[in-house]
Motif scaffolding. Structure first.
Motif, mmCIF file in Angstrom:
data_model
loop_
_atom_site.group_PDB
_atom_site.id
_atom_site.type_symbol
_atom_site.label_atom_id
_atom_site.label_comp_id
_atom_site.label_asym_id
_atom_site.label_seq_id
_atom_site.Cartn_x
_atom_site.Cartn_y
_atom_site.Cartn_z
ATOM 1 N N LEU A 27 0.829 -1.106 0.006
ATOM 2 C CA LEU A 27 -0.127 0.064 0.045
ATOM 3 C C LEU A 27 0.726 1.236 -0.093
ATOM 4 N N ALA A 28 1.904 1.309 0.609
ATOM 5 C CA ALA A 28 2.819 2.349 1.103
ATOM 6 C C ALA A 28 3.450 2.798 -0.257
ATOM 7 N N SER A 29 3.896 1.705 -1.210
ATOM 8 C CA SER A 29 4.540 1.710 -2.470
ATOM 9 C C SER A 29 3.612 2.370 -3.445
ATOM 10 N N GLN A 30 2.469 2.240 -3.287
ATOM 11 C CA GLN A 30 1.310 2.898 -4.294
ATOM 12 C C GLN A 30 0.778 4.281 -3.574
ATOM 13 N N GLY A 31 1.457 4.844 -2.661
ATOM 14 C CA GLY A 31 1.331 6.229 -2.162
ATOM 15 C C GLY A 31 0.479 6.257 -1.046
ATOM 16 N N VAL A 32 -0.217 5.312 -0.559
ATOM 17 C CA VAL A 32 -1.089 5.234 0.468
ATOM 18 C C VAL A 32 -0.338 5.606 1.792
ATOM 19 N N ARG A 33 -0.926 6.440 2.692
ATOM 20 C CA ARG A 33 -0.464 6.639 3.906
ATOM 21 C C ARG A 33 -0.747 5.591 4.916
ATOM 22 N N VAL A 34 0.052 4.895 5.607
ATOM 23 C CA VAL A 34 -0.355 3.683 6.489
ATOM 24 C C VAL A 34 -0.085 3.819 7.910
ATOM 25 N N SER A 35 -1.014 3.554 8.700
ATOM 26 C CA SER A 35 -1.011 3.486 10.117
ATOM 27 C C SER A 35 -0.787 1.880 10.358
ATOM 28 N N LEU A 36 0.072 1.707 11.298
ATOM 29 C CA LEU A 36 0.214 0.338 11.667
ATOM 30 C C LEU A 36 -0.085 -0.175 12.920
ATOM 31 N N ALA A 37 -0.411 -1.540 13.093
ATOM 32 C CA ALA A 37 -0.796 -2.006 14.228
ATOM 33 C C ALA A 37 -0.199 -3.474 14.253
ATOM 34 N N ALA A 38 0.243 -3.864 15.564
ATOM 35 C CA ALA A 38 0.943 -5.270 15.665
ATOM 36 C C ALA A 38 0.950 -5.388 17.130
ATOM 37 N N ARG A 39 1.385 -6.590 17.576
ATOM 38 C CA ARG A 39 1.516 -7.129 18.791
ATOM 39 C C ARG A 39 3.008 -6.903 19.535
ATOM 40 N N THR A 40 3.974 -6.888 18.477
ATOM 41 C CA THR A 40 5.250 -6.910 18.716
ATOM 42 C C THR A 40 5.876 -5.442 18.271
ATOM 43 N N GLU A 41 6.199 -4.754 19.203
ATOM 44 C CA GLU A 41 6.633 -3.266 19.031
ATOM 45 C C GLU A 41 7.707 -3.501 18.025
ATOM 46 N N GLU A 42 8.686 -4.087 18.318
ATOM 47 C CA GLU A 42 10.188 -4.220 17.454
ATOM 48 C C GLU A 42 9.897 -4.466 16.074
ATOM 49 N N GLU A 43 8.714 -5.544 15.831
ATOM 50 C CA GLU A 43 8.633 -5.900 14.199
ATOM 51 C C GLU A 43 7.691 -4.892 13.730
ATOM 52 N N LEU A 44 6.827 -4.251 14.389
ATOM 53 C CA LEU A 44 6.104 -2.958 14.073
ATOM 54 C C LEU A 44 6.950 -1.664 13.640
ATOM 55 N N GLU A 45 7.903 -1.346 14.360
ATOM 56 C CA GLU A 45 9.004 -0.313 14.202
ATOM 57 C C GLU A 45 9.766 -0.536 13.005
ATOM 58 N N ASP A 46 10.026 -1.959 12.691
ATOM 59 C CA ASP A 46 11.023 -2.366 11.476
ATOM 60 C C ASP A 46 9.856 -2.290 10.242
ATOM 61 N N THR A 47 8.866 -2.387 10.159
ATOM 62 C CA THR A 47 7.950 -2.456 9.060
ATOM 63 C C THR A 47 7.736 -0.826 8.726
ATOM 64 N N ALA A 48 7.641 0.110 9.771
ATOM 65 C CA ALA A 48 7.682 1.365 9.623
ATOM 66 C C ALA A 48 8.958 1.828 8.875
ATOM 67 N N SER A 49 10.048 1.507 9.393
ATOM 68 C CA SER A 49 11.336 2.110 9.000
ATOM 69 C C SER A 49 11.608 1.625 7.723
ATOM 70 N N SER A 50 11.078 0.389 7.342
ATOM 71 C CA SER A 50 11.355 0.038 5.822
ATOM 72 C C SER A 50 10.441 0.808 4.919
ATOM 73 N N ILE A 51 9.144 1.225 5.290
ATOM 74 C CA ILE A 51 8.373 1.975 4.609
ATOM 75 C C ILE A 51 8.905 3.309 4.337
ATOM 76 N N ILE A 52 9.315 3.956 5.535
ATOM 77 C CA ILE A 52 9.886 5.532 5.330
ATOM 78 C C ILE A 52 11.119 5.456 4.544
ATOM 79 N N ALA A 53 12.011 4.427 4.893
ATOM 80 C CA ALA A 53 13.140 4.294 3.881
ATOM 81 C C ALA A 53 12.919 3.932 2.420
ATOM 82 N N ASP A 54 11.827 3.558 2.126
ATOM 83 C CA ASP A 54 11.514 3.454 0.773
ATOM 84 C C ASP A 54 10.885 4.630 0.052
#
Length: 71
Positions: A27-54
């Protein structure tokens, strides 16, 4: 409605890994702003960092934790 004012935003659950992570990144690669939810904070932050880096926009709003059970 003026099409130039349309902003696409998605809330993606289980965004820390697996299908949820893949959906958030797609979704992010298509220009959608994403709000993320997950049980594991570390994995959540990793996903957010990957999206922002791209060059995408991501916000880790929710860290869902296991509630404490009291009997």
């Amino acid at each position: 409605m003026d099409a130039s004012l349309v902003v696409k935003v998605a809330i993606v659950t289980c965004a820390g890994r697996g299908i949820g992570r893949a959906i958030a990144i797609a979704l992010a690669s298509q220009g959608v702003r994403v709000s993320l939810a997950a049980r594991t904070e570390e994995e959540l932050e990793d996903t957010a960092s990957s999206i922002i880096a791209d060059g995408g926009q991501a916000l880790s709003l929710i860290h869902i934790s296991e509630p404490t059970r009291r009997y």
